[in-house]
Design an enzyme around this catalytic site. Structure first.
Site, PDB file in Angstrom:
ATOM      1  N   HIS A 268       0.838  -1.207   0.000  1.00 48.08           N
ATOM      2  CA  HIS A 268       0.000   0.000   0.000  1.00 48.08           C
ATOM      3  C   HIS A 268       0.871   1.255   0.000  1.00 48.08           C
ATOM      4  O   HIS A 268       0.824   2.021  -0.946  1.00 48.08           O
ATOM      5  CB  HIS A 268      -1.009   0.035   1.142  1.00 48.08           C
ATOM      6  N   ASP A 319      -5.068  -7.669  -3.630  1.00 44.33           N
ATOM      7  CA  ASP A 319      -5.394  -7.537  -2.211  1.00 44.33           C
ATOM      8  C   ASP A 319      -6.724  -8.175  -1.827  1.00 44.33           C
ATOM      9  O   ASP A 319      -6.818  -9.395  -1.681  1.00 44.33           O
ATOM     10  CB  ASP A 319      -5.356  -6.066  -1.827  1.00 44.33           C
TER      11      ASP A 319
END
Length: 440
Positions: A268, A319
């Site tokens: 991220h 993800d």
């Protein structure tokens, strides 16, 4: 030996027409233009692949069990933290059998989207009350088996998880995630075994879930060149809490514990200071962006171009699997940057294909994948260039990044083995069956 004639292929030096590739032992042994074959040599018996063929792509950040959430968490309002409670509800329901079925169907969806490798960030370790299974790695073995049976390579990133947040004890379903101590985690991970198609890596869930004193447990893995991943600065709250607890940002905390480096991936990396960007860049730490999840959860837009220019290679993951589409992840990285900067043209198509391909493969421990070249792992992803999305777009790198979707994938080879032949419907049926078992 297997021979393919590729109508059009993305090679290291660009797109070429009529490319002959030969494969033995799961690797490319020959890559040449059809016109360059010696006079009289025949390729009768070769398989012809029409369309644009790419190297295999790498999904550098996956939580397979999150796939059961698709379509169920997108309604209403909320934040990452309210979404997390919905995610925990799925985590409570899984056992090794249902996890295997869901992971196998999810990995099949990845293969059908052009992925030939996946980094599985694995923290769902134990029974619901935290008691280990008779096989302490039963859930990890379910993931390894699902990848093997689907034909996708896997880097199992077994995750250290000790705290519900900066020293607070795990509670509720989080008891499934923790081994109690870093030493117990180390002992369990030591029993996992990889092979040519499965790498055993490690992860720290986050600085909120791994106290600073325990981060040193990952350092030997980093020093040995093992893939090490960590969720980093996905939320502003994580940064604020880390500053309150330790007086430094999460990135600085990892740097101070020797965990940054070229085999580490910061997942991220959304809310970074200029010093954080410098630390990640100077250490050549990879940044694994997950644009479709980051927008789904309202995380924010990370500084992708600034990280690359500082020296941090970019990779891409799906993800939470709100979307599994390698081409959408590539496209989203550029489109998000356009929104943040209010200007166009930050990433070239080739840079994005490299981030999703060779760079991502290398970050997962598969440095010999990501190129259609002699000696590389024989991965081929063939796109339909005549669909309503791709027709008339040039059948080149821009077609792949700015026009195609996973629905255009028609044929996938991983390590020389055909793992997908265009039946997207079968993938959907398997996913329906797997998710129904969980929610029924």
């Amino acid at each position: 030996m297997t021979t393919y004639l590729l109508e059009r292929a993305l090679l290291p030096d660009g797109v070429a027409d009529d490319v002959v590739v030969e494969i033995e032992g799961g690797r490319f042994t020959r890559v040449t233009a059809l016109s360059a074959l010696p006079r009289g040599e025949s390729i009768n018996g070769s398989t012809q692949l029409a369309g644009l063929t790419l190297p295999g792509l790498a999904n550098t950040h996956s939580h397979a069990f999150h796939r059961a959430l698709r379509g169920r968490t997108q309604t209403g309002r909320g934040t990452f933290w309210t979404w997390r409670e919905q995610m925990y509800a799925v985590a409570e329901r899984l056992d090794p059998d249902t996890y295997y079925a869901l992971a196998r169907a999810t990995y099949a969806e990845m293969v059908a989207a052009g992925y030939t490798s996946v980094g599985e960030f694995h923290y769902l370790h134990h029974q619901p009350d935290g008691t280990p299974y008779a096989d302490p790695n039963a859930m990890g073995h379910a993931l390894l088996a699902a990848a093997r049976d689907t034909g996708i390579r896997i880097t199992l990133l077994d995750t250290l998880y000790l705290s519900s947040g900066f020293g607070a004890a795990p509670e509720g379903v989080q008891r499934r995630f923790t081994d109690g101590t870093a030493e117990a985690w180390q002992a369990r991970v030591a029993d996992l075994r990889g092979d040519d198609h499965a790498v055993i890596g490690v992860a720290a869930h986050s600085v909120r879930a791994v106290p600073a004193v325990a981060l040193s447990a990952l350092r030997p893995h980093a020093e040995a060149g093992c893939p090490v991943h960590v969720h980093l600065s996905e939320q502003v709250k994580e940064n604020d809490d880390c500053l309150a607890a330790y007086g430094v940002t999460p990135t600085r905390l990892l740097a101070d514990h020797g965990l940054l480096g070229p085999t580490t991936s910061a997942v991220h990396a959304t809310h970074l200071t200029s010093d954080d960007i410098r630390l990640l860049g100077e250490s050549r730490t990879c940044a694994s962006f997950c644009p479709t999840t980051e927008r789904d959860l309202g995380d924010g837009i990370g500084p992708s171009r600034a990280l690359l220019e500082a020296g941090a290679p970019l990779t891409l993951g799906s993800d939470s699997h709100a979307v599994i589409d390698a081409f959408e992840e590539m496209r989203a990285l550029e489109m998000d940057e356009r929104l943040a900067q209010q200007a166009r043209g930050h990433w070239s198509a080739r840079e994005l294909l490299d981030a999703a391909g060779a760079v991502g493969q290398r970050s997962l421990g598969f440095a010999d994948a990501g190129a259609i070249a002699v000696g590389q792992r024989a991965d081929l992803v063939t796109l339909d260039t005549t669909s309503a999305r791709t027709a008339g777009t040039g059948a080149d790198a821009h077609t792949a990044v700015f026009a195609a979707s996973s629905a255009d994938v028609r044929h996938v080879v991983a390590d020389g083995r055909v793992v997908f032949e265009g039946d997207h419907g079968a993938v959907g049926r398997a996913l329906a069956a797997a998710t129904e078992r969980i929610w029924s």
